[in-house]
Write a protein that holds these residues in place. Structure first.
Motif, PDB file in Angstrom:
ATOM      1  N   TYR A 178      -5.433 -30.931 104.382  1.00 37.69           N
ATOM      2  CA  TYR A 178      -4.897 -32.283 104.357  1.00 37.69           C
ATOM      3  C   TYR A 178      -5.485 -33.090 105.520  1.00 37.69           C
ATOM      4  O   TYR A 178      -5.770 -32.539 106.584  1.00 37.69           O
ATOM      5  N   MET A 179      -5.636 -34.367 105.340  1.00 36.90           N
ATOM      6  CA  MET A 179      -6.121 -35.230 106.407  1.00 36.90           C
ATOM      7  C   MET A 179      -5.074 -35.343 107.511  1.00 36.90           C
ATOM      8  O   MET A 179      -3.890 -35.539 107.231  1.00 36.90           O
ATOM      9  N   THR A 180      -5.504 -35.246 108.753  1.00 32.28           N
ATOM     10  CA  THR A 180      -4.616 -35.545 109.867  1.00 32.28           C
ATOM     11  C   THR A 180      -4.420 -37.053 109.922  1.00 32.28           C
ATOM     12  O   THR A 180      -5.092 -37.819 109.207  1.00 32.28           O
ATOM     13  N   ASN A 181      -3.515 -37.516 110.784  1.00 30.62           N
ATOM     14  CA  ASN A 181      -3.301 -38.952 110.915  1.00 30.62           C
ATOM     15  C   ASN A 181      -4.560 -39.661 111.403  1.00 30.62           C
ATOM     16  O   ASN A 181      -4.871 -40.775 110.958  1.00 30.62           O
ATOM     17  N   VAL A 182      -5.289 -39.028 112.289  1.00 29.70           N
ATOM     18  CA  VAL A 182      -6.535 -39.610 112.785  1.00 29.70           C
ATOM     19  C   VAL A 182      -7.561 -39.676 111.661  1.00 29.70           C
ATOM     20  O   VAL A 182      -8.259 -40.689 111.486  1.00 29.70           O
ATOM     21  N   GLU A 183      -7.667 -38.614 110.897  1.00 32.95           N
ATOM     22  CA  GLU A 183      -8.607 -38.595 109.782  1.00 32.95           C
ATOM     23  C   GLU A 183      -8.217 -39.599 108.710  1.00 32.95           C
ATOM     24  O   GLU A 183      -9.090 -40.236 108.086  1.00 32.95           O
ATOM     25  N   LEU A 184      -6.921 -39.763 108.487  1.00 28.11           N
ATOM     26  CA  LEU A 184      -6.457 -40.739 107.509  1.00 28.11           C
ATOM     27  C   LEU A 184      -6.825 -42.154 107.943  1.00 28.11           C
ATOM     28  O   LEU A 184      -7.279 -42.972 107.128  1.00 28.11           O
ATOM     29  N   GLU A 185      -6.639 -42.445 109.215  1.00 26.45           N
ATOM     30  CA  GLU A 185      -6.995 -43.768 109.734  1.00 26.45           C
ATOM     31  C   GLU A 185      -8.498 -44.032 109.573  1.00 26.45           C
ATOM     32  O   GLU A 185      -8.911 -45.128 109.174  1.00 26.45           O
ATOM     33  N   LYS A 186      -9.308 -43.030 109.848  1.00 27.52           N
ATOM     34  CA  LYS A 186     -10.757 -43.173 109.671  1.00 27.52           C
ATOM     35  C   LYS A 186     -11.113 -43.370 108.195  1.00 27.52           C
ATOM     36  O   LYS A 186     -12.013 -44.152 107.869  1.00 27.52           O
ATOM     37  N   ALA A 187     -10.402 -42.670 107.314  1.00 26.98           N
ATOM     38  CA  ALA A 187     -10.660 -42.810 105.880  1.00 26.98           C
ATOM     39  C   ALA A 187     -10.339 -44.222 105.403  1.00 26.98           C
ATOM     40  O   ALA A 187     -11.061 -44.784 104.565  1.00 26.98           O
TER      41      ALA A 187
END
Length: 492
Positions: free
Chosen positions: A67-76
């Motif tokens: 699953y995407m972390t919060n940081v990865e989600l923001e980058k996505a």
């Protein structure tokens, strides 16, 4: 992403295999005790659900793998905004308790501009331990971008709807692997309630809740859905009941909500086949009552028709199952958004004297609910169940009300209203009083002279007749005419 039939079969087989390793799930705040027997198993038995917070949320590190972390989600979200800038923009509606921005992606052919179109929003990850929604919403955004002007459904949505996607409402809960936010509060119990004085104190509400409420004050949404996990059903208002009993408690737009829920359920791979929920849909209070929920608040205070969608029997499934869950829910999400264009009534309200748009109120006879037209364009968008006859009524202070009867079939109907100011009605109903006092005096003088002249003229005529009657020729002439008249046969 699109899959071939062979790939889809493989994914379904993987879902079945991974399901045997899944943990028990909770839905909407309740607890399920039976074993999960696979995504394709429709014989699901649930125990009585409780309203307290689930204390057995998934823990550990492995559960979030893939699953995407919060940081990865923001980058996505940022990457999506750059890649699809021609049909999107992203903005924040606030921050979580821990200061994580709550990013929203807006998707439209004119993002950021106000148009006379319905707006729809998706909200994911309301509960921290239900992360499937945040992943599926990123997939949805990218699918729309990739298929714009290629797929008719994607093109219809982007051209006719302003779609807003909030992938995560509870990023702190996701990081903590628990249901509540950083303050351990269930955000789906934190909204003002219609039946009981819950959360009436603005200062006591959570920042995530405040962000949603402020968002809906700034933007006018026609429809909405929040994505949850722990069951497989489309849930609609009311979520609670006046006496707290578990019972079917219908809201004024029960037919419209049942239609919306059925659109999602019927488009899903197997939601409508549920053995527990007839047609894969349920009234919230009939399932089990909750209070302070977001869906009821949307409908009551924001004029927004919202569903609560339970899209995965397992709250936190293995990440390898996400492609299958995406395929199972993709058409449901697309068709639900498109239904706010394809059905219901849409129109504009104008003033007859100057053509200006009016923020009029639209009501349906027999349905105790009001939809407001927009003040800028005068447009309104009203979800109604098709296949019914309705009387549509429009009111606006200072204007004459209007109504019309319609038969709403399967397709949307456009119904515009041009309202006349109340002053026009008064002018037609009251005696003409546009003349000023001088005109009234002139009329009185004229009529006064006429009244004085009539007796004089009558006296002159009588005197002249008397003069004529005294003359013999005239008298003889009159006698001859009388005798001649007596010769005509009389009608018997």
């Amino acid at each position: 992403m699109d899959f071939s039939y062979a790939s889809s079969f493989s994914l379904i087989f993987l879902a079945f295999c991974f399901s045997s390793l899944s943990t028990t799930a909770t839905a909407r705040g309740g607890e399920r005790s039976s074993d999960f027997s696979g995504y394709l198993d429709h014989n699901l038995a649930y125990s009585t659900r409780k309203l307290s917070e689930d204390k057995q949320s998934a823990t550990g590190v492995d559960v979030a793998r893939g699953y995407m972390t919060n940081v990865e989600l923001e980058k996505a979200v940022e990457q999506f905004g750059r890649r699809c800038s021609h049909i999107s923009r992203f903005y924040s509606i606030g921050k979580s308790v821990e200061g994580v921005p709550l990013w929203v992606m807006e998707i439209s052919d004119k993002p950021g501009q106000q148009e006379a179109e319905p707006a729809f929003k998706f909200i994911g990850n309301v509960h921290g331990d239900e992360p499937v929604g945040r992943e599926l919403l990123l997939l949805l955004a990218n699918w729309l971008c990739d298929n714009y002007m290629k797929n008719p459904l994607a093109t219809l949505i982007i051209k006719n709807v302003h779609l807003h996607i909030l992938p995560t409402m509870n990023p702190d809960g996701f990081s903590l692997r628990r249901r509540g936010n950083a303050n351990d509060v269930d955000l789906n119990r934190d909204f003002p309630d219609q039946f009981f004085p819950l959360n009436d104190d603005l200062d006591s509400r959570q920042p995530e809740t405040k962000a949603i409420m402020s968002w809906l004050k700034e933007r006018r949404f026609t429809g909405s859905a929040s994505l949850h996990g722990g069951a497989l059903v489309a849930n609609y208002p009311w979520d609670g009941s006046q006496d707290k009993r578990k019972q079917y408690y219908a809201c004024p737009d029960d037919k419209a909500f049942r239609y919306m829920a059925s659109v999602y359920s019927r488009s899903h791979f197997n939601m409508s086949l549920s053995k527990e929920f007839d047609g894969g849909i349920t009234n919230g209070a009939f399932w089990y009552p909750i209070y302070g929920g977001m869906q009821d608040w949307n409908y009551i205070h924001a004029g927004c028709f919202e569903l609560t969608l339970e899209i995965s029997d397992v709250k936190w499934p293995n990440a390898d199952e996400l492609p299958v869950l995406w395929e199972f829910n993709r058409m449901s999400m697309l068709n639900l958004v498109a239904s706010f264009v394809k059905t219901g009534i849409h129109g504009k309200t104008f003033s007859s004297d100057n053509g200006q748009p009016l923020p009029a109120s639209i009501t349906i006879k027999g349905i105790n609910y009001t939809v407001k037209a927009d003040g800028s364009f005068g447009d309104y968008h009203r979800m109604l169940a098709p296949g019914e006859s309705y009387e549509v009524m429009v009111t606006m202070p200072g204007y004459q009300s209007k109504s019309t009867h319609i038969l709403l079939e399967d397709e949307a109907m456009s119904v515009d209203f041009v309202l006349d100011p109340e002053d026009d009605l008064q002018m037609h109903l009251q005696p003409r009083s546009s003349c000023n006092d001088n005109h009234k005096l002139e009329l009185l003088k004229i009529f006064g002279k006429i009244h004085l002249e009539i007796p004089l003229v009558a006296a002159f005529i009588l005197a002249f007749l008397c003069f004529l009657l005294k003359r013999k020729p005239i008298v003889n002439l009159l006698k001859n005419r009388q005798l001649a008249g007596q010769k005509r046969p009389a009608a018997v």
